[in-house]
Design an enzyme around this catalytic site. Sequence first.
Site, PDB file in Angstrom:
ATOM      1  N   GLU A 130      -4.569  -8.775   1.418  1.00  0.00           N
ATOM      2  CA  GLU A 130      -5.328  -8.450   2.639  1.00  0.00           C
ATOM      3  C   GLU A 130      -6.796  -8.563   2.291  1.00  0.00           C
ATOM      4  OE1 GLU A 130      -4.195  -4.778   4.682  1.00  0.00           O
ATOM      5  OE2 GLU A 130      -2.097  -5.178   4.163  1.00  0.00           O
ATOM      6  N   GLU A 163       0.815  -1.217   0.000  1.00  0.00           N
ATOM      7  CA  GLU A 163       0.000   0.000   0.000  1.00  0.00           C
ATOM      8  C   GLU A 163       0.846   1.264   0.000  1.00  0.00           C
ATOM      9  OE1 GLU A 163      -3.245   0.243   2.716  1.00  0.00           O
ATOM     10  OE2 GLU A 163      -4.059  -1.690   2.102  1.00  0.00           O
TER      11      GLU A 163
END
Length: 967
Positions: free
Chosen positions: A517, A442
């Site tokens: 995730e 991210e």
Amino acid sequence: MSSRPLLTLLVFLLAGAAGPLRSQAAPTTGREHLLMDFDWRFAYGHPFDPQRDFNNGLGYFSYLAKTGYGDGAAAANFDDRAWRQLDLPHDWAVEQPFSEKASFSHGFKAIGRPFPDASVGWYRKSFAVPATDLGRRISLEFDGVFRNSIVWVNGHYLGTEASGYNGFQYDISDYLNYDGKPNVIAVRVDATMEEGWFYEGAGIYRHVWLTKTAPVHVAPNGTFVTTQVAGSAATVTAQATLANGSTTAQLVEVTQTVLDAEGKTVATSPATQVRVAGAGQQDLGSRIAVAGAHLWSLETPYLYTLVTRVRQGGQVVDEYQTKFGIRTIRFDANEGFFLNGKHVKLTGTNNHQDHAGVGSAIPDALQEWRIRQLKSFGCNAYRTSHNPPTPELLDICDRLGMLVIDENRLMGITQNNLGELKRLMVRDRNHPSVISWSIGNEEWAIEGNILGARIGATMQAFAKTVDSTRAITVAISGGWGQGTSTVIDLMGYNYIGQGDTDAQHAKFPKQAGWGTEEGSTHATRGIYVRDEARHYAAAYDQKPNPKFYSIEGGWQHYAARPYLAGMFIWTGFDYRGEPTPFAWPSITSYFGMLDLCGFPKDNVWYLRSWWTNQTVLHLLPHWNWPGREGQPIDVWAYSNCDEVELFLNKKSLGRKPMPRNSHLQWQVPYAPGTLVAVGYRQGKRIATDEVRTTGPAAALGLLADKPAVQANREDIAVVTVQVTDQRKLLMPTANPEITFSLSGPGRIIGVGNGDPTSLEPDRYVDTVRVIPIENLRERAADSFTTGPELTPTFDDASWVTAFTTRQYDAAQLAPTAKMYVTRGSFELPRHALGGSRVTLFYQPIGREQSIYVNGRALTQGLKAEQSPAAGFVLDAALLKPGKNSIVFVATPLVKNRPWDVTNTLPGTIQVRTPAPAWKRKAFNGLAQVLVQSTQAAGEITLTAQAPGLKASVLKIKSVAAPARAAN
Ligand code: GAL
């Protein structure tokens, strides 16, 4: 079928040819790998106040200017007797209190920029090196220090390691004393800055090692084993890098041997002669055939060992062992992941290194316990979010059969960034458990744009130069279809609520993918009604907002799509920090399938139903709802039975078919009693579960995960504390405060209960404060005095700063005055007088001296050589809170040579406050105690007590075990 040596194929020298050799006596001993975890000294330093940082870095010539000039606490002869003694691994962050001013992401532990007094830590350890080690190469290895560590040995600056996650090592051979004088390691650790947005701990939280080798030896992390499998035969390609720590070229002979799991030789390469230049390195390698190979798999994680043996003059001078597995891995853009050609859907979890009681300083035995917890519900893969893991974690995954995404910390393409990625990969690339390198997570500033594409492509290409056998992935939270997602081989989807995996797959049909995730639910263990005021989130797999997916919703997406290799739940265990959706005073995340202690939340049974072949039936909630009689309660069943029937007090509430990858629910008007679920498969009753209304809390129960620990000062028992009613049923809403005591050869190292809002201490350790003696002023005197200058009230304003104006005799050896009266003071905190022990660790400033504290004589006529090593314990009646006076009347020290520097620091004051008894509240009926062995065998007795409850006593055996070789 047992593996037998079949054929030794080809031995190849990657570079360099054998050349002329100069004779040099072969070293007498081979490799030693010694644990350096025990008996360190620790004290808090300071990020900007040099006095409180033990005067380090104040020298005219600093340690960066001249080698060997480590000063203050970095100096070899620094007096650290007043410092606290401890063993590694150690996390000082977990020992801090909580503060609202502290970092949300780090669990509100009072550390970081606003807390300079608790953000720098110093560690020192002294160790002996025998004279017979002279000539060997000795290196000091740190598996990881959080963070920004500076290391000195014997006052020599070795280096600075900024990363809190990389391992690093220093060759210290040339700096050591081999003549019996002690060697001293000093480490300054600065945890002021954070690297992650999650709890990271502080200090030397991983192992430290001393490795001793012959001059020619396999370099650190110097092997790379890859395997090719064809039917039942395998070829092992074993590369090795030799290092020559001597100054002249050396000729050695190398063989590489594969051992099976029992240690039997499977095959050996032919010996090859290798010339390694003085102070140089040399790569070599062999290909070794293994017939009837045992493949490494999740079910049978079979491990081989490669032994790279270096001989010189006929003697074995090094044997370097590399554990490896023989297995194949493959990611397919349409069909997902294959291990040994067999399709495996990855059912993973993300995890940070953090556990109740100990924070990031997780003993190896606890790492193993945690991996076993994850495996118990079908988790077959582990993402080391978001940093290089502790090496032993990977050893455990190799041994137990757990696949790993091994993740780099920060994305970037500078030499520094790529260097960190390379260090991670070189360290970990022999682990069969590691199936993918993640180059990042991210990176919001780049992931959806052209920078992300460029940086991702560069990192991926670079990673392939270090290891081309594993897929490169990156976890991306947005901008799918652009940026990094356009270049990466294995697309890591972070949350399907943020994009469309089908669209990405259609646009990039050759790109494999997985959910790095997924499943984002908040739950507090044992809580079934959301409580905004108390910050408790209910079970029932509630997603945080409509955009996100629950565990069930997430798994249904990944289970239904063969092109997705699997998913990694955020997270396996709760961790400190990110208490989303709450904030202070919540300190722990709510994402875990297991809480911070590893106690399962109900979602675990959902996963066990669909991730394992076990027959599962689990009912929630508990059945203690006094005051809610007649009101509807949401009852859920997690199961993989075909049908489930629910009964309340023997009355059926209906039988329902279980939808695949889902759960069942009922609304049941509450009546105390017994709720029973019966599971059927093909019409046959195969499972039951029940929850019963309990009586009030009546007793405590203690249960260890194993009956015995190894007496090696490292092993631990994970002890579950239960609050039960009279019938021994877990009392699911009981939260009494429990006090623990321990006798025998063990120690409690941490307590917890999984309550995300608990601000109770994790550890109860003696507080050790190191207080300087300050404001030293002096005047010359002719004789020992008993005058008013010994009293606290004496005005010494006209005196000079001590040691600054002394006159010396003509030879510059002795001060001209016969004696000096030196006055100073030290500040005692208020608590120092109630129950604390105050000790003066005196460093003589005279050949003979008298010392007065607050006007009273502590010692008179003390000879320098008589100064007690254990210090002077100061009588509490002598002391007062705030400023205390200390006066030294001394015949001055004389020098041997004019340039000698005589001691000017009369020592330090230690205030040691004993820790209160270990205690912890239960949370919803449960708490946890971590008990560690010492080196003594015997019986450990742990007792738990709480007012009004029957106490519990647990015996744990500590069995004699060889401690790991340590220095
Ligand atoms: C993700 C992130 C994780 C964690 C999680 C919490 O975006 O990668 O590290 O912060 O969010 O929801």
